[in-house]
Write an enzyme that holds these catalytic residues in place. Structure first.
Site, PDB file in Angstrom:
ATOM      1  N   ASP A 258       0.834  -1.196   0.000  1.00 18.67           N
ATOM      2  CA  ASP A 258       0.000   0.000   0.000  1.00 18.67           C
ATOM      3  C   ASP A 258       0.873   1.252   0.000  1.00 18.67           C
ATOM      4  OD1 ASP A 258      -2.022  -1.780   0.130  1.00 18.67           O
ATOM      5  OD2 ASP A 258      -2.799  -1.164   2.087  1.00 18.67           O
TER       6      ASP A 258
ATOM      7  N   PHE B  46       2.177   1.943  -3.382  1.00 19.57           N
ATOM      8  CA  PHE B  46       1.108   2.451  -4.240  1.00 19.57           C
ATOM      9  C   PHE B  46       0.851   3.928  -3.933  1.00 19.57           C
ATOM     10  CE2 PHE B  46      -3.293   3.448  -5.194  1.00 19.57           C
ATOM     11  CZ  PHE B  46      -3.356   3.054  -6.529  1.00 19.57           C
ATOM     12  N   ASP B  47       0.781   4.230  -2.628  1.00 17.59           N
ATOM     13  CA  ASP B  47       0.568   5.629  -2.239  1.00 17.59           C
ATOM     14  C   ASP B  47       1.669   6.517  -2.804  1.00 17.59           C
ATOM     15  OD1 ASP B  47      -1.648   4.799  -0.930  1.00 17.59           O
ATOM     16  OD2 ASP B  47      -0.781   4.900   1.086  1.00 17.59           O
TER      17      ASP B  47
ATOM     18  N   SER C 233     -14.810   8.616   4.422  1.00 20.44           N
ATOM     19  CA  SER C 233     -13.587   7.962   4.832  1.00 20.44           C
ATOM     20  C   SER C 233     -13.109   8.633   6.116  1.00 20.44           C
ATOM     21  CB  SER C 233     -12.608   8.109   3.675  1.00 20.44           C
ATOM     22  OG  SER C 233     -11.413   7.537   4.017  1.00 20.44           O
ATOM     23  N   LEU C 234     -11.948   8.243   6.621  1.00 24.25           N
ATOM     24  CA  LEU C 234     -11.451   8.848   7.858  1.00 24.25           C
ATOM     25  C   LEU C 234     -10.111   9.507   7.620  1.00 24.25           C
ATOM     26  CD1 LEU C 234     -12.188   5.921  10.344  1.00 24.25           C
ATOM     27  CD2 LEU C 234     -13.235   8.187  10.427  1.00 24.25           C
TER      28      LEU C 234
ATOM     29  N   GLU D 248     -12.502   3.034  19.248  1.00 23.32           N
ATOM     30  CA  GLU D 248     -12.886   1.707  18.726  1.00 23.32           C
ATOM     31  C   GLU D 248     -11.726   1.111  17.945  1.00 23.32           C
ATOM     32  OE1 GLU D 248     -16.105   2.313  16.031  1.00 23.32           O
ATOM     33  OE2 GLU D 248     -17.323   3.370  17.513  1.00 23.32           O
TER      34      GLU D 248
ATOM     35  N   LYS E 176      -9.902  -0.188  14.739  1.00 21.21           N
ATOM     36  CA  LYS E 176     -10.052   0.095  13.314  1.00 21.21           C
ATOM     37  C   LYS E 176      -9.857  -1.223  12.578  1.00 21.21           C
ATOM     38  CE  LYS E 176      -8.839   3.164   9.539  1.00 21.21           C
ATOM     39  NZ  LYS E 176      -8.997   2.115   8.536  1.00 21.21           N
TER      40      LYS E 176
ATOM     41  N   ASP F 107      -9.501  -3.921   9.787  1.00 19.20           N
ATOM     42  CA  ASP F 107      -8.901  -3.853   8.457  1.00 19.20           C
ATOM     43  C   ASP F 107      -9.748  -4.700   7.508  1.00 19.20           C
ATOM     44  OD1 ASP F 107      -7.240  -3.147   6.476  1.00 19.20           O
ATOM     45  OD2 ASP F 107      -5.541  -4.350   7.136  1.00 19.20           O
TER      46      ASP F 107
ATOM     47  N   ARG G 239     -19.104  -0.221   0.023  1.00 20.45           N
ATOM     48  CA  ARG G 239     -18.884   1.226   0.052  1.00 20.45           C
ATOM     49  C   ARG G 239     -18.904   1.808  -1.354  1.00 20.45           C
ATOM     50  NH1 ARG G 239     -14.673   4.874  -0.297  1.00 20.45           N
ATOM     51  NH2 ARG G 239     -15.014   6.720   0.984  1.00 20.45           N
TER      52      ARG G 239
ATOM     53  N   GLU H  86     -18.116  -3.186   9.279  1.00 19.61           N
ATOM     54  CA  GLU H  86     -16.986  -3.679   8.500  1.00 19.61           C
ATOM     55  C   GLU H  86     -17.049  -5.207   8.352  1.00 19.61           C
ATOM     56  OE1 GLU H  86     -15.168  -1.001   7.817  1.00 19.61           O
ATOM     57  OE2 GLU H  86     -13.153  -1.682   7.305  1.00 19.61           O
TER      58      GLU H  86
ATOM     59  N   TYR I  12     -18.599  -6.640  11.797  1.00 18.42           N
ATOM     60  CA  TYR I  12     -18.606  -5.856  13.030  1.00 18.42           C
ATOM     61  C   TYR I  12     -19.290  -4.523  12.758  1.00 18.42           C
ATOM     62  CZ  TYR I  12     -15.627  -9.219  15.299  1.00 18.42           C
ATOM     63  OH  TYR I  12     -15.155 -10.374  15.868  1.00 18.42           O
TER      64      TYR I  12
ATOM     65  N   LYS J 142     -13.692   8.703  17.989  1.00 20.44           N
ATOM     66  CA  LYS J 142     -14.887   9.412  17.524  1.00 20.44           C
ATOM     67  C   LYS J 142     -15.421  10.280  18.652  1.00 20.44           C
ATOM     68  CE  LYS J 142     -16.142   5.524  14.604  1.00 20.44           C
ATOM     69  NZ  LYS J 142     -17.061   4.401  14.351  1.00 20.44           N
TER      70      LYS J 142
ATOM     71  N   LYS K  40      -3.320   5.330  12.976  1.00 18.68           N
ATOM     72  CA  LYS K  40      -2.832   4.131  12.293  1.00 18.68           C
ATOM     73  C   LYS K  40      -1.546   3.649  12.938  1.00 18.68           C
ATOM     74  CE  LYS K  40      -4.154   3.172   8.236  1.00 18.68           C
ATOM     75  NZ  LYS K  40      -4.615   3.860   7.067  1.00 18.68           N
TER      76      LYS K  40
ATOM     77  N   CYS L 234      16.593 -30.895  -9.204  1.00 19.59           N
ATOM     78  CA  CYS L 234      15.760 -30.931  -7.994  1.00 19.59           C
ATOM     79  C   CYS L 234      16.671 -30.985  -6.768  1.00 19.59           C
ATOM     80  CB  CYS L 234      14.850 -32.156  -8.038  1.00 19.59           C
ATOM     81  SG  CYS L 234      14.023 -32.473  -6.474  1.00 19.59           S
TER      82      CYS L 234
ATOM     83  N   CYS M  43      16.106 -34.820  -5.087  1.00 16.11           N
ATOM     84  CA  CYS M  43      16.486 -36.084  -5.725  1.00 16.11           C
ATOM     85  C   CYS M  43      17.511 -35.906  -6.846  1.00 16.11           C
ATOM     86  CB  CYS M  43      15.255 -36.821  -6.254  1.00 16.11           C
ATOM     87  SG  CYS M  43      14.527 -36.008  -7.690  1.00 16.11           S
TER      88      CYS M  43
ATOM     89  N   CYS N 125       9.978 -30.604 -10.367  1.00 17.64           N
ATOM     90  CA  CYS N 125      10.870 -31.749 -10.462  1.00 17.64           C
ATOM     91  C   CYS N 125      10.200 -32.758 -11.391  1.00 17.64           C
ATOM     92  CB  CYS N 125      11.060 -32.353  -9.073  1.00 17.64           C
ATOM     93  SG  CYS N 125      11.812 -33.979  -9.106  1.00 17.64           S
TER      94      CYS N 125
ATOM     95  N   CYS O  90      10.107 -38.780  -6.899  1.00 20.63           N
ATOM     96  CA  CYS O  90      10.974 -37.954  -6.047  1.00 20.63           C
ATOM     97  C   CYS O  90      10.551 -38.136  -4.586  1.00 20.63           C
ATOM     98  CB  CYS O  90      10.842 -36.489  -6.453  1.00 20.63           C
ATOM     99  SG  CYS O  90      11.703 -35.343  -5.364  1.00 20.63           S
TER     100      CYS O  90
HETATM  101  S1  IVH Z   1     -16.317   4.957  11.101  1.00 21.64           S
HETATM  102  C1  IVH Z   1     -17.571   8.637   8.948  1.00 21.64           C
HETATM  103  N1  IVH Z   1     -15.300   3.041  12.568  1.00 21.64           N
HETATM  104  O1  IVH Z   1     -11.951   2.689   7.994  1.00 21.64           O
HETATM  105  C2  IVH Z   1     -17.036   7.484   9.713  1.00 21.64           C
HETATM  106  N2  IVH Z   1     -14.694   3.169  10.285  1.00 21.64           N
HETATM  107  O2  IVH Z   1     -10.155   4.575   6.751  1.00 21.64           O
HETATM  108  C3  IVH Z   1     -16.426   6.471   8.845  1.00 21.64           C
HETATM  109  N3  IVH Z   1     -13.164   1.393   9.581  1.00 21.64           N
HETATM  110  O3  IVH Z   1     -14.138   3.558   5.414  1.00 21.64           O
HETATM  111  C4  IVH Z   1     -16.372   5.138   9.352  1.00 21.64           C
HETATM  112  N4  IVH Z   1     -13.011   0.381  11.518  1.00 21.64           N
HETATM  113  O4  IVH Z   1     -14.261   1.154   6.344  1.00 21.64           O
HETATM  114  C5  IVH Z   1     -15.360   3.604  11.344  1.00 21.64           C
HETATM  115  N5  IVH Z   1     -14.463   1.379  13.977  1.00 21.64           N
HETATM  116  C6  IVH Z   1     -14.545   1.960  12.775  1.00 21.64           C
HETATM  117  C7  IVH Z   1     -13.827   1.443  11.678  1.00 21.64           C
HETATM  118  C8  IVH Z   1     -13.928   2.072  10.447  1.00 21.64           C
HETATM  119  C9  IVH Z   1     -12.630   0.370  10.254  1.00 21.64           C
HETATM  120  C10 IVH Z   1     -12.911   1.683   8.146  1.00 21.64           C
HETATM  121  C11 IVH Z   1     -14.098   2.126   7.351  1.00 21.64           C
HETATM  122  C12 IVH Z   1     -13.675   3.431   6.717  1.00 21.64           C
HETATM  123  C13 IVH Z   1     -12.188   3.331   6.775  1.00 21.64           C
HETATM  124  C14 IVH Z   1     -11.538   4.685   6.721  1.00 21.64           C
END
Ligand code: IVH
Length: 673
Positions: A33, A36-37, A82-83, A113, A115, A117, A136, A178, A228, A293, A317, A410, A413, A428, A433
């Site tokens: 990732d 890629f970023d 997204s976050l 909470e 996060k 994956d 999504r 998720e 979840y 949050k 993260k 191989c 063998c 092989c 073998c």
């Molecule tokens: S809240 C507006 N809570 O993380 C609030 N997201 O990087 C948005 N994710 O798209 C979501 N655990 O897929 C929330 N406990 C959690 C989460 C969570 C994983 C994911 C979610 C979001 C992504 C953003």
């Protein structure tokens, strides 16, 4: 920038598009990732400097994943945002300052909470029943994956009136959360894929994405996903006045919620962040951080959102679990099918609390792509998988002296190795073998297959080296107490136990035996389906490719592998001996999907049909229970004749055999004639 930079820009865009496809569509990413970023960041930087070069199809102009063709789409009730991310305590403190400023300066209560994956989903309930599930997608529009999600046990299909009342949920509501693949399911899936000759998934997230965004819900069901929940909405708006109440209500209503904590201020939230990082490895699923949050819904409204993320939440993260270490050697091991798999032996290094000394290199292409040499320093990453992977060679550290040379023999063998054109795998060539035999015995005996306790690697090595066991059937035919007891670290008691275990394994159900044979591409699930359909080893052994392809999930490739296996005389003999040794489990075969409209009929194909190749028509006829042979005789029921049919047609006329054209055979296949 010059002309060449514009060419470079296009190359960069192409590379990004390719990696996007690999990631989102094929679920087979080839770069991390972070890499890629970095590509995206470079593209964005060039485009910032040259806004005139931005095109609508540039990867920077698109948000979210590429939708998979075939899935219907539907609008979300409100955008799935997204976050924003924080990577340090200081960045969290900045977030807290901004939030407090918006709240009038007082400390703000948060809910922290895990996060997860995984992939975010929106589940819609009406009259308490789960009616529709969306991915999504691009945040505005998602893909409809209702049937697939129905197979997840942690998604309640109904939330009854009493539970709703207790949780404060109306009959119509939406739950967001998720979907993820627990580590255990991921490891099992990858093991199966390896056995079936499929590429491994890079991480549970990709495996989960692949499982949700499919057209066949059975694939989702087989992947053992979990859900979840973290939000409850009505008409796209939050239902309850605080996040703590929401999570409690979701749990009441029968949803899984991850570990969470109500925190009176940032300091309390920071404790939770650290606690979870320490315990990260012990969780049954992967997390990549903690989400903070704002608890109070009123304050959330006041803080609002940007176009991409809410101002009231942030994702902290955890650092990627990467490390740099030296490659001490590249070693090939030989698998059950003779495939040589390279492993990098590393200078042991700690990565995220685990000492790593081996890393898979998958195949020769991967070695070439990475350009890795013995003596190089490499960056490795653990992501969900037990086996870490090599991300890249660290170019500015001293390199190994010479490029890796693929072996020509191989390593076990000494026989030659062979690489089929278009394949990345070296094999092989020696079917006897010892490595292959040892691996097949190991697979056959292991838990989850024939389950023969006590038949471990050390014993298998002795049994094969002394020649006491030369194939699977020898286990049942040749092992006597005395010579067994005389082996190293055995003795009479262990020998008796082993014999008892082997005896017990005769009673295993058919699918275990089919799985145990180690046919290429036939993993546990395929074995189960084959057992269901054919009911006995004998019937499976005699099945045509057309009949095999009638089994769910069996395509031409698997059907061919099964035919090849059973056309090998040594394997037919093996099956015969296993049956003679009392291994002949049977079960009631299940009716095939296709109506057996040609059961017992003999057909001959000649000439060119307008819409089907001869192979395709043969497969369809066999699937409907017919047999296709090469020559016309009095026993032939039908001759199917296309353009330029030759002597076979004449012969059919001579013998008075019914001649059909394509429409005629279609009618018979469909039971219309
Ligand atoms: S809240 C507006 N809570 O993380 C609030 N997201 O990087 C948005 N994710 O798209 C979501 N655990 O897929 C929330 N406990 C959690 C989460 C969570 C994983 C994911 C979610 C979001 C992504 C953003």
């Amino acid at each position: 920038m010059s002309e060449t930079s514009q060419a470079e820009l296009e190359r960069l865009r192409d590379a990004i598009r390719r990696h996007e496809r690999l990631y989102y569509v094929e679920d087979q990413p080839q770069i991390s990732d972070a890499d890629f970023d970095a590509l995206m960041a470079r593209l964005a930087a060039i485009e910032r400097a040259h806004p005139e070069w931005i095109t609508p199809d540039s990867p920077t102009q698109r948000v979210g994943g590429e939708p998979r063709a075939g899935l219907a789409k539907a609008a979300h009730s409100s955008p799935l945002l997204s976050l924003d991310n924080a990577y340090s305590q200081a960045e969290l403190a900045d977030f807290d300052r901004r939030v407090r400023a918006g709240a009038g300066g007082e400390p703000v209560a948060y809910v922290a909470e895990l996060k997860f994956d995984g992939l975010s989903m929106a589940l819609h309930y009406e009259a308490g029943r789960f009616l529709r599930g969306l991915t999504r997608g691009d945040g505005e529009t998602g893909e409809v994956v209702t049937e697939n999600l129905r197979t997840l046990r942690s998604i309640p299909l109904t939330v009854g009136a009493a539970e709703r009342a207790a949780a404060g949920l109306p009959p119509r509501f939406e739950v967001r959360g998720e979907v993820l693949m627990p580590r255990a399911a991921f490891q099992r899936l990858n093991q199966e894929r390896e056995e079936e000759g499929e590429p491994r998934f890079a991480n549970p997230r990709n495996a989960a994405a692949g499982a949700v965004r499919v057209l066949d819900a059975r694939v989702t069901a087989a992947r053992r996903l979990d859900f979840y929940a973290y939000a409850a909405l009505v008409n796209g708006q939050p239902l309850l006045p605080s996040q703590a109440q929401t999570l409690a209500a979701l749990a009441q209503a029968g949803f899984k919620v991850g570990r969470w904590r109500a925190c009176r201020d940032l300091a309390a939230a920071w404790d939770f962040v650290q606690e979870c990082e320490r315990e990260r490895e012990t969780l049954p699923f992967e997390i990549d951080g903690v989400v903070l949050k704002v608890d109070d819904e009123g304050l959330r409204q006041k803080l609002g959102s940007t176009s991409k993320f809410p101002r009231w939440a942030i994702a902290y993260k955890y650092a990627a679990r990467q490390a740099v270490t030296r490659v001490n050697d590249i070693v090939m091991s030989v698998g059950r099918t003779g495939a040589l798999t390279p492993t990098a032996w590393l200078e042991p290094v700690a990565v995220g609390g685990v000492t790593v000394s081996r890393s898979t290199l998958h195949n020769l292409d991967e070695i070439e792509r990475l350009g890795v040499r013995v003596g190089d320093s490499v960056r490795i990453e653990r992501s969900g998988d037990v086996i870490p992977k090599v991300l890249e060679v660290v170019a500015d550290l001293p390199r190994g002296p010479e490029p890796y040379q693929a072996p020509t023999r191989c390593p076990v063998c000494g026989s030659g190795v062979h690489r089929e054109p278009g394949e990345v795998i070296l094999r092989c060539v020696n079917p006897n073998c010892p490595a292959q035999l040892q691996q097949s015995l190991h697979h056959f005996a292991r838990r989850g297959v024939m389950n023969i306790g006590g038949l471990g690697p050390a014993l298998i090595e002795q049994l094969t080296q002394t020649g006491m066991v030369r194939d699977l059937a020898d286990l049942y035919e040749k092992l006597d107490l005395e010579p067994l007891a005389a082996l190293e670290r055995m003795g009479e008691k262990s020998a008796r136990n082993l014999i008892a275990q082997i005896d017990k394994s005769r009673a295993n159900p058919l699918w275990r035996l089919i799985y145990g044979l180690g046919i290429r591409f036939v993993g546990e699930r395929t074995a189960e389906l084959l057992a269901e359909r054919f009911g006995s080893l004998e019937a499976l052994m005699e099945a045509s490719e057309g009949e095999l392809e009638q089994v769910e999930e069996v395509g031409p490739r698997i059907a061919a592998a099964i035919r090849i296996f059973f056309s090998e005389p040594a394997n037919r003999d093996l099956v015969r001996r296993l049956r003679a040794a009392g291994l002949d489990p049977r079960q009631e075969p299940r009716a095939p999907r296709v109506p057996q409209t040609l059961a017992g009929k003999k057909l001959v194909l000649t000439g060119t049909l307008p819409h089907f190749s001869r192979e395709e028509m043969k497969a369809r006829i066999e699937a409907a229970g017919g047999k296709v042979s090469g020559s016309v005789s009095a026993k032939t029921d039908y001759v199917v004749a296309g353009e330029e049919a030759g002597s076979k047609l004449d012969k059919a006329r001579e013998l008075g055999v019914t001649v059909l054209d394509e429409a005629g055979i279609e009618a018979l296949l469909e039971g219309r004639a």
